[in-house]
Design a protein around this motif. Sequence first.
Motif, PDB file in Angstrom:
ATOM      1  N   GLY A 146       0.810  -1.213   0.000  1.00 51.96           N
ATOM      2  CA  GLY A 146       0.000   0.000   0.000  1.00 51.96           C
ATOM      3  C   GLY A 146       0.842   1.260   0.000  1.00 51.96           C
ATOM      4  O   GLY A 146       0.544   2.220  -0.726  1.00 51.96           O
ATOM      5  N   ASN A 147       1.900   1.261   0.788  1.00 50.93           N
ATOM      6  CA  ASN A 147       2.790   2.425   0.832  1.00 50.93           C
ATOM      7  C   ASN A 147       3.472   2.648  -0.515  1.00 50.93           C
ATOM      8  O   ASN A 147       3.634   3.789  -0.966  1.00 50.93           O
ATOM      9  N   ARG A 150       1.005   4.154  -3.184  1.00 55.44           N
ATOM     10  CA  ARG A 150       0.241   5.336  -2.766  1.00 55.44           C
ATOM     11  C   ARG A 150       0.273   6.444  -3.814  1.00 55.44           C
ATOM     12  O   ARG A 150      -0.731   7.125  -4.046  1.00 55.44           O
ATOM     13  N   ASP A 171      -6.976  -2.444  -3.427  1.00 52.00           N
ATOM     14  CA  ASP A 171      -6.930  -1.581  -4.611  1.00 52.00           C
ATOM     15  C   ASP A 171      -6.503  -2.289  -5.888  1.00 52.00           C
ATOM     16  O   ASP A 171      -6.290  -1.633  -6.917  1.00 52.00           O
TER      17      ASP A 171
END
Length: 271
Positions: A146-147, A150, A171
């Motif tokens: 996720g990081n 982003r 996502d």
Amino acid sequence: MNAVSLLCDIIGQAGKVAARAYRDDARFGALLDAGLLEDDGLVQSVLCENCDLPHDAEIKFEFGSYGHFCPDLGLVPVERADLVAVRPNLAALVEHLHAAFECPPGGISQLGPQTWRVGLVDTPGGRAVVHFHTCLRTDDDLVSLGNALRAEIRRDYALVVTAAGHLPFRDAATYPLATMVQMDLGAACLRKIVSVAEAVGAPPRPTGGRPSVYRERFHELLAERAAQVVAEKGRNEEAKAALLEYRRRYPHETTPSLSTVKAYVSEFRGG
């Protein structure tokens, strides 16, 4: 077995591994030939099996030779060749995936310690961005992914290919590497066995009808059979075998005629 499965096993160990453990595995040589594994010095420890209780033993270099200490036998010599280490060449893997998914030139970028953007792929439902993330086994892996993503531009679809684990990600669709591609031993490269469109669940192409779907699937199936060295030499025999395999994989769908499959075989073989 698919050589990519062995690569996934090595990636899942998250570091360098002893080459000696894989020397008798033909898949290991195929991965070396394709540049998907690279030398990485020597291992720092080995498994001592000389004791009643096998244990991890640190490698020592004394008096011009390598060895490890065993409480029962003292210093046990080890040949340097048995200590050679290899690690996955992840940058090369991403290049292979970029080619296998037929991405346009450029677009490859490392986004984090475990994450790469592989490239963009046009699907019937829109453009998909493909990423590679080493492992999706823990919550920490999901946070790392996720990081890394982003700042990525959102596309119609997103796919994350991963070598170990298969946790869902909010996502993007996630797909196992060993299910997505296989090693083409003759060409020392990766070939897709599942299209990006199929992996992300893109809708069928609105024009062109079933023949285009048949063609794509049969070309993937024929490439897989060729890579596994099970393809028949004769066009007619290969068409019959491919049609049987297609019916096994898609038992609830209609199939093209044998003459159509023969045409696909000729097209695939370039004749």
